[in-house]
Write a protein that holds these residues in place. Structure first.
Motif, PDB file in Angstrom:
ATOM      1  N   ASP A 130       0.855  -1.186   0.000  1.00  0.00           N
ATOM      2  CA  ASP A 130       0.000   0.000   0.000  1.00  0.00           C
ATOM      3  C   ASP A 130       0.893   1.239   0.000  1.00  0.00           C
ATOM      4  OD1 ASP A 130      -1.858   2.011   0.320  1.00  0.00           O
ATOM      5  OD2 ASP A 130      -2.408   1.458   2.374  1.00  0.00           O
ATOM      6  N   LEU A 131       0.884   1.969  -1.090  1.00  0.00           N
ATOM      7  CA  LEU A 131       1.682   3.194  -1.192  1.00  0.00           C
ATOM      8  C   LEU A 131       0.795   4.436  -1.169  1.00  0.00           C
ATOM      9  CD1 LEU A 131       4.419   2.224  -3.830  1.00  0.00           C
ATOM     10  CD2 LEU A 131       4.520   2.105  -1.332  1.00  0.00           C
ATOM     11  N   SER A 132      -0.417   4.292  -0.680  1.00  0.00           N
ATOM     12  CA  SER A 132      -1.293   5.453  -0.565  1.00  0.00           C
ATOM     13  C   SER A 132      -0.812   6.346   0.572  1.00  0.00           C
ATOM     14  CB  SER A 132      -2.731   5.018  -0.316  1.00  0.00           C
ATOM     15  OG  SER A 132      -2.843   4.327   0.917  1.00  0.00           O
ATOM     16  N   GLY A 133      -1.201   7.603   0.504  1.00  0.00           N
ATOM     17  CA  GLY A 133      -0.903   8.524   1.595  1.00  0.00           C
ATOM     18  C   GLY A 133       0.514   9.029   1.647  1.00  0.00           C
ATOM     19  N   LEU A 134       1.309   8.777   0.609  1.00  0.00           N
ATOM     20  CA  LEU A 134       2.683   9.264   0.571  1.00  0.00           C
ATOM     21  C   LEU A 134       2.737  10.650  -0.073  1.00  0.00           C
ATOM     22  CD1 LEU A 134       4.484   5.957  -0.423  1.00  0.00           C
ATOM     23  CD2 LEU A 134       4.709   7.172   1.754  1.00  0.00           C
ATOM     24  N   PRO A 135       3.789  11.405   0.182  1.00  0.00           N
ATOM     25  CA  PRO A 135       3.879  12.743  -0.407  1.00  0.00           C
ATOM     26  C   PRO A 135       4.114  12.664  -1.910  1.00  0.00           C
ATOM     27  CG  PRO A 135       5.923  12.186   0.698  1.00  0.00           C
ATOM     28  CD  PRO A 135       4.948  11.094   1.035  1.00  0.00           C
ATOM     29  N   PRO A 136       3.907  13.771  -2.626  1.00  0.00           N
ATOM     30  CA  PRO A 136       4.228  13.795  -4.053  1.00  0.00           C
ATOM     31  C   PRO A 136       5.655  13.312  -4.286  1.00  0.00           C
ATOM     32  CG  PRO A 136       3.097  15.806  -3.420  1.00  0.00           C
ATOM     33  CD  PRO A 136       3.384  15.057  -2.156  1.00  0.00           C
ATOM     34  N   THR A 137       5.810  12.488  -5.320  1.00  0.00           N
ATOM     35  CA  THR A 137       7.076  11.787  -5.531  1.00  0.00           C
ATOM     36  C   THR A 137       7.680  12.127  -6.888  1.00  0.00           C
ATOM     37  OG1 THR A 137       6.310   9.929  -4.166  1.00  0.00           O
ATOM     38  CG2 THR A 137       8.143   9.497  -5.674  1.00  0.00           C
ATOM     39  N   TYR A 138       8.975  12.341  -6.875  1.00  0.00           N
ATOM     40  CA  TYR A 138       9.779  12.407  -8.099  1.00  0.00           C
ATOM     41  C   TYR A 138      10.667  11.174  -8.076  1.00  0.00           C
ATOM     42  CZ  TYR A 138      13.282  13.997 -11.498  1.00  0.00           C
ATOM     43  OH  TYR A 138      14.129  14.101 -12.582  1.00  0.00           O
TER      44      TYR A 138
END
Length: 329
Positions: free
Chosen positions: A246-254
């Motif tokens: 589950d990778l939901s709820g993470l900050p915007p990613t580069y």
């Protein structure tokens, strides 16, 4: 060069630089770790050079009674408080390097964005296995966020970044921060991150005995860090972020990676899961790029594109301060 299965070719400019480089081992074995480490230590004065950047070291408490963690804090000499901050985790396959290793290409962020730049010294494997490195990174991140006012940045504009093994540790620290309720992050910038202990993707086999940081070196790094935990079915995502379901709820990613390196497929899969779980991710796969080509060939055209893309993303996430606006087009 050993024989290898069909794989994307290196960018011609990068290939020429690799061919001209001094010969060295393609695969790092466990016996080589101690011999290589002295050559990976970086001189901070040489890294900073004549840039208008000041450096201060701080020792902060470790996590849950672990040893103290050393942080290096870098700022413009004319720093204006209230801008962003970047917490940067160095690479080295979890077994090599120090907090100044590999930061030369990203020091421009300090001058361009007037950020407070913090880099932690974390314990290396196999001297200390998981979760030692992650605990050090997390402890330093928590301290940095809690001392935003003292350090001179806006706590809402803190970006977590890392390269290679540091990118994997940054991804793990972001997962832990999400699960533990903070610190809040404006974004995570993952530079060709080391995410998957299983090392069994197509790209990992394409670069076995071939290129920079090949499949065998990757085995050495993961074995050193995880020991008997490696490849276990219930390995936690904090140990290898590719294991996260589950990778939901993470900050915007580069997220960026070369098309001609071991980490390509695991990194693309991570970006895909971020999107699948509703996340914001900007993915770049640099054609013909081998691992850490920006460090190896800083003047290459492909490196210029890579540096520009990172800069553009950071500008959108943390913006400029009064000290930098006048010089920004």
């Amino acid at each position: 060069m050993t024989s290898h299965i069909s794989s994307p070719a290196f960018d011609p400019e990068l290939a020429a630089a690799l061919e001209a480089a001094p010969a060295g081992p393609t695969t790092i074995t466990p016996e080589m770790i101690g011999m290589i480490r002295p050559y990976m230590a970086a001189d901070p004065a040489a890294v900073i050079g004549d840039r208008p950047i000041e450096l201060v070291d701080r020792t902060v408490p470790g996590r849950d009674g672990a040893p103290d963690v050393t942080l290096s804090i870098l700022r413009r000499t004319d720093h204006v408080p209230g801008g962003g901050a970047i917490y940067f985790v160095h690479g080295g396959g979890l077994i090599l390097g120090d907090r100044f290793f590999g930061i030369a290409p990203v020091l421009d962020w300090i001058e361009t964005f007037d950020v407070v730049f913090v880099t932690p010294e974390y314990r290396l494997a196999p001297d200390e296995r998981y979760p030692a490195a992650l605990d050090d990174v997390s402890a330093g991140l928590a301290w940095t966020a809690a001392h935003a006012e003292e350090l001179g940045f806006d706590a809402a504009r803190l970006v977590l970044a890392g390269a290679s093994a540091g990118g994997g540790l940054a991804a793990a620290a972001a997962l832990r921060a999400r699960d533990e309720g903070g610190p809040a992050l404006a974004g995570q910038l993952l530079i060709y991150p080391m995410l998957d202990d299983r090392n069994d993707t197509v790209s990992s086999y394409q670069y076995e005995g071939y290129g920079r940081w090949d499949r065998g070196s990757n085995d050495t790094g993961w074995d050193a860090y995880l020991g008997e935990l490696r490849r276990s079915p219930d390995l936690p995502a904090y140990a290898a972020p590719a294991r996260a379901t589950d990778l939901s709820g993470l900050p915007p990613t580069y997220l960026e990676v070369g098309s001609a390196e071991v980490f390509r497929d695991e990194d693309v899969a991570y970006a895909t899961q971020l999107w699948s779980d509703g996340g914001d991710c900007e993915l770049h796969v640099w054609p013909g790029g081998y691992h850490a080509f920006d460090l190896h060939v800083p003047a290459a055209k492909l490196t210029a594109s890579m540096v520009s893309a990172r800069r553009d993303w950071l500008k959108r996430k943390i913006g400029l301060t009064a000290a930098t606006q006048n010089g920004e087009s």
